[in-house]
Write a protein that holds these residues in place. Structure first.
Motif, short mmCIF file in Angstrom:
data_model
loop_
_atom_site.label_atom_id
_atom_site.label_comp_id
_atom_site.label_asym_id
_atom_site.label_seq_id
_atom_site.Cartn_x
_atom_site.Cartn_y
_atom_site.Cartn_z
N ASN A 52 9.55 9.85 1.08
CA ASN A 52 9.97 9.56 2.45
C ASN A 52 8.87 9.89 3.45
N ALA A 53 8.09 10.92 3.14
CA ALA A 53 6.99 11.30 4.03
C ALA A 53 5.88 10.24 4.05
N LEU A 54 5.80 9.41 3.02
CA LEU A 54 4.77 8.38 2.93
C LEU A 54 5.19 7.06 3.57
N LEU A 55 6.45 6.94 3.96
CA LEU A 55 6.94 5.71 4.58
C LEU A 55 6.67 5.75 6.08
N SER A 56 6.04 4.70 6.59
CA SER A 56 5.70 4.66 8.02
C SER A 56 6.90 4.32 8.88
N ASN A 57 7.86 3.57 8.34
CA ASN A 57 9.05 3.21 9.08
C ASN A 57 10.16 4.21 8.78
N GLU A 58 10.55 4.98 9.78
CA GLU A 58 11.54 6.04 9.57
C GLU A 58 12.93 5.50 9.25
N TYR A 59 13.13 4.20 9.42
CA TYR A 59 14.44 3.61 9.15
C TYR A 59 14.55 3.09 7.72
N TYR A 60 13.56 3.42 6.89
CA TYR A 60 13.64 3.17 5.46
C TYR A 60 13.67 4.50 4.74
N THR A 61 14.38 4.55 3.64
CA THR A 61 14.53 5.81 2.92
C THR A 61 14.65 5.56 1.42
N VAL A 62 14.46 6.61 0.65
CA VAL A 62 14.55 6.51 -0.81
C VAL A 62 15.99 6.65 -1.26
N ARG A 63 16.44 5.72 -2.10
CA ARG A 63 17.75 5.81 -2.74
C ARG A 63 17.53 5.96 -4.24
N ALA A 64 18.27 6.86 -4.85
CA ALA A 64 18.13 7.11 -6.29
C ALA A 64 19.40 6.72 -7.02
N SER A 65 19.25 6.41 -8.28
CA SER A 65 20.41 6.02 -9.09
C SER A 65 21.45 7.14 -9.16
N LYS A 105 0.84 -1.21 0.00
CA LYS A 105 0.00 0.00 0.00
C LYS A 105 0.87 1.25 0.00
N GLU A 106 1.95 1.20 0.76
CA GLU A 106 2.86 2.35 0.79
C GLU A 106 3.54 2.52 -0.56
N TYR A 107 3.93 1.41 -1.18
CA TYR A 107 4.55 1.49 -2.50
C TYR A 107 3.57 2.02 -3.54
N ASP A 108 2.31 1.60 -3.42
CA ASP A 108 1.29 2.10 -4.35
C ASP A 108 1.10 3.61 -4.18
N ALA A 109 1.12 4.06 -2.92
CA ALA A 109 0.96 5.50 -2.66
C ALA A 109 2.14 6.29 -3.23
N ILE A 110 3.34 5.74 -3.07
CA ILE A 110 4.52 6.41 -3.63
C ILE A 110 4.46 6.40 -5.15
#
Length: 497
Positions: A314-327, A91-96
């Motif tokens: 990042n604001a849509l992720l419920s777990n603060e210990y996960y983050t977005v990494r880009a190429s 669901k979080e991935y769908d929202a992102i």
């Protein structure tokens, strides 16, 4: 005679003073032009390199943040520990994925397994010893959509067969895509059945530690049959410089090996493979997994959207210990020397502009003090202070424009020579460990610091010319403020007494 004509005649008649002013502006202009050229070139290299890297992003655990928390809280309960490790949900991935920056996205179930009969790809000039009771290792990558992201992004290219259907994805059919190298190593074609002999090393934990034979590991294996739906090739960087001095396998081949040994299949198929591996190899009882782990891949519309996407995702992720990494984060990892050079050039521009402002102000002010009787005569004859100010500004701009145009060329050459020398020094090169971890959602771009350095060129560009002339003329005009204040304070009666 109007002030325009007087200004031009003043420049030509006072050749000594005009030459001194010209020389000061020319020397300082070279410093500014060189620094601007370096700054513009580093920006251009960064923009072009990031375009080559692509606008791909994934969500990964922020290990640095997690380790800091764990060090501060060593006595966590098992429940708290599992909460920290809880991965994002679909669901979080769908929202992102619904953010306006995303062109398309997918999330996949990763799998990792070894075999002893089915061969993986090996570089021609050497093998890889995996251990763990297996000769070959493979990556499994599940897909949740019939349009495989890696195919759409050109990371792989389908050369035979076809990709998955919506029914294959929904039902988790036993169909896979394999690389051409793996197909050739195992004499496989499209439509053939591929029986994966999934193997692993199992230790007898109940055996006494001093009984070597009893404690020796056993090799467990099971067959996992799949059908080859399609065969792909991997887009590899083919450059002669990537060959080593002995003509061995290219660096790009080594970096692409994991991608070549990746087997694509529906998410449900990879989930079943993971389940059977856990049960039949490692004797782990599995049940319905509530916290399913997925590796997400988000393809953005443009590289310019990366930072905005990162902030909102990042604001849509419920777990603060996960983050977005880009190429494009890889650029920050490997282009340290280029970033240092760009930072240095910015400071040089600022310092040179301030120095130019101060020096030209003092030079012009000294020249005006020597010309106070001339200016006093103009005022006595009825000339307005505005016309006199206009004359001085025209004189300054006429001399400055010639000096700036010449330094535009010489400064560009100076910037190229200086920057190339700096890039060869040890203190500007990357000497640390710039290893970057990649999930299955992102592959390394195969771009090294040497590639970035070779792409760096100081050349004439419209941006360079405009930036330099605006900065140069703006600095000259600002430097005229102090001398012009001197003109406003002139009293013709006192001057002519």
């Amino acid at each position: 005679m109007n002030f325009w004509q007087r200004a031009l005649k003043s420049v030509t008649r006072r050749k000594g003073r005009s030459f001194i002013l010209f020389l000061v502006i020319f020397i300082l202009g070279n410093v500014i032009a060189g620094a601007v050229a370096i700054e513009q070139s580093t920006k251009n290299v960064e923009q072009e390199t990031k375009k080559q890297m692509g606008a791909r992003a994934t969500v990964e655990m922020d290990y640095q943040k997690w380790e800091k928390y764990m060090n501060k809280n060593p006595d966590l309960s098992e429940e708290d520990y599992q909460t920290l490790l809880k991965s994002p949900t679909t669901k979080e991935y769908d929202a992102i994925g619904a953010l306006p920056y995303v062109k398309y996205f997918d999330y996949s179930v990763p799998a990792y397994f070894g075999t002893n009969k089915i061969k993986s790809y090996m570089p021609e000039d050497g093998g890889v010893s995996y251990g763990g009771g297996v000769k070959y290792n493979f990556n499994g990558k599940g897909v949740n959509r019939s349009q495989v992201v890696d195919l759409e992004e050109g990371i792989i290219k389908l050369v035979e067969g076809e990709t998955f259907t919506d029914k294959d994805i929904a039902d988790g059919n036993n169909v896979v895509l394999i690389s051409k190298e793996v197909a050739e190593a195992n004499n496989l074609s499209v439509g053939d059945q591929l029986v994966l002999d999934v193997s692993g090393e199992v230790y007898n934990e109940s055996a006494p530690a001093d009984e070597e034979e009893a404690a020796a590991p056993t090799i467990a294996t099971f067959d996992f049959p799949v059908k080859v739906s399609g065969i792909f090739t991997v887009a590899k960087k083919e450059e002669s410089k990537s060959k080593d001095s002995e003509g061995g396998t290219s660096e790009a081949d080594w970096m692409a090996m994991d991608q070549i040994n990746t087997i694509y299949g529906p998410n449900k198929l990879m989930r079943e493979l993971n389940k059977q591996t856990a049960e039949k190899i490692y004797q782990v009882e599995t049940s319905e997994i509530e916290d399913e782990y997925y590796q997400a891949t988000f393809v953005l519309k443009t590289v310019d959207d990366v930072e905005a996407f990162r902030e909102e995702a990042n604001a849509l992720l419920s777990n603060e210990y996960y983050t977005v990494r880009a190429s494009v984060d890889e650029y920050e990892q490997i282009a340290g020397g280029m970033k240092k050079l760009g930072t240095i050039s910015k400071y040089v521009v600022i310092i040179a502009a301030l120095a130019t402002l101060l020096i030209i102000s003092l030079v012009v002010l000294l020249f005006l003090r020597d010309r106070k009787y001339e200016l006093g005569i103009y005022l006595s004859l009825g000339e307005s202070r505005g016309e006199i100010i206009g004359q001085i500004v025209v004189e300054l701009l006429a001399t400055s424009l010639i000096a700036l145009l010449l330094s535009l060329v010489t400064g560009n050459l100076l910037g190229g020579a200086v920057s190339n020398s700096l890039l060869q020094t040890d203190w500007l090169n990357n000497t640390g460990d710039n290893m970057m971890m990649y999930g299955m959602g992102m592959m390394p771009s195969n771009i090294s610091y040497e590639d970035i350095q070779s792409a760096y060129k100081v050349t004439f560009s419209l941006g360079y010319v405009i930036s330099y002339l605006l900065l140069g003329l703006g600095t000259v005009l600002l430097s005229a403020i102090l001398p012009l204040l001197y003109i406003l304070r002139l009293n013709p009666k006192k001057i002519m007494m």
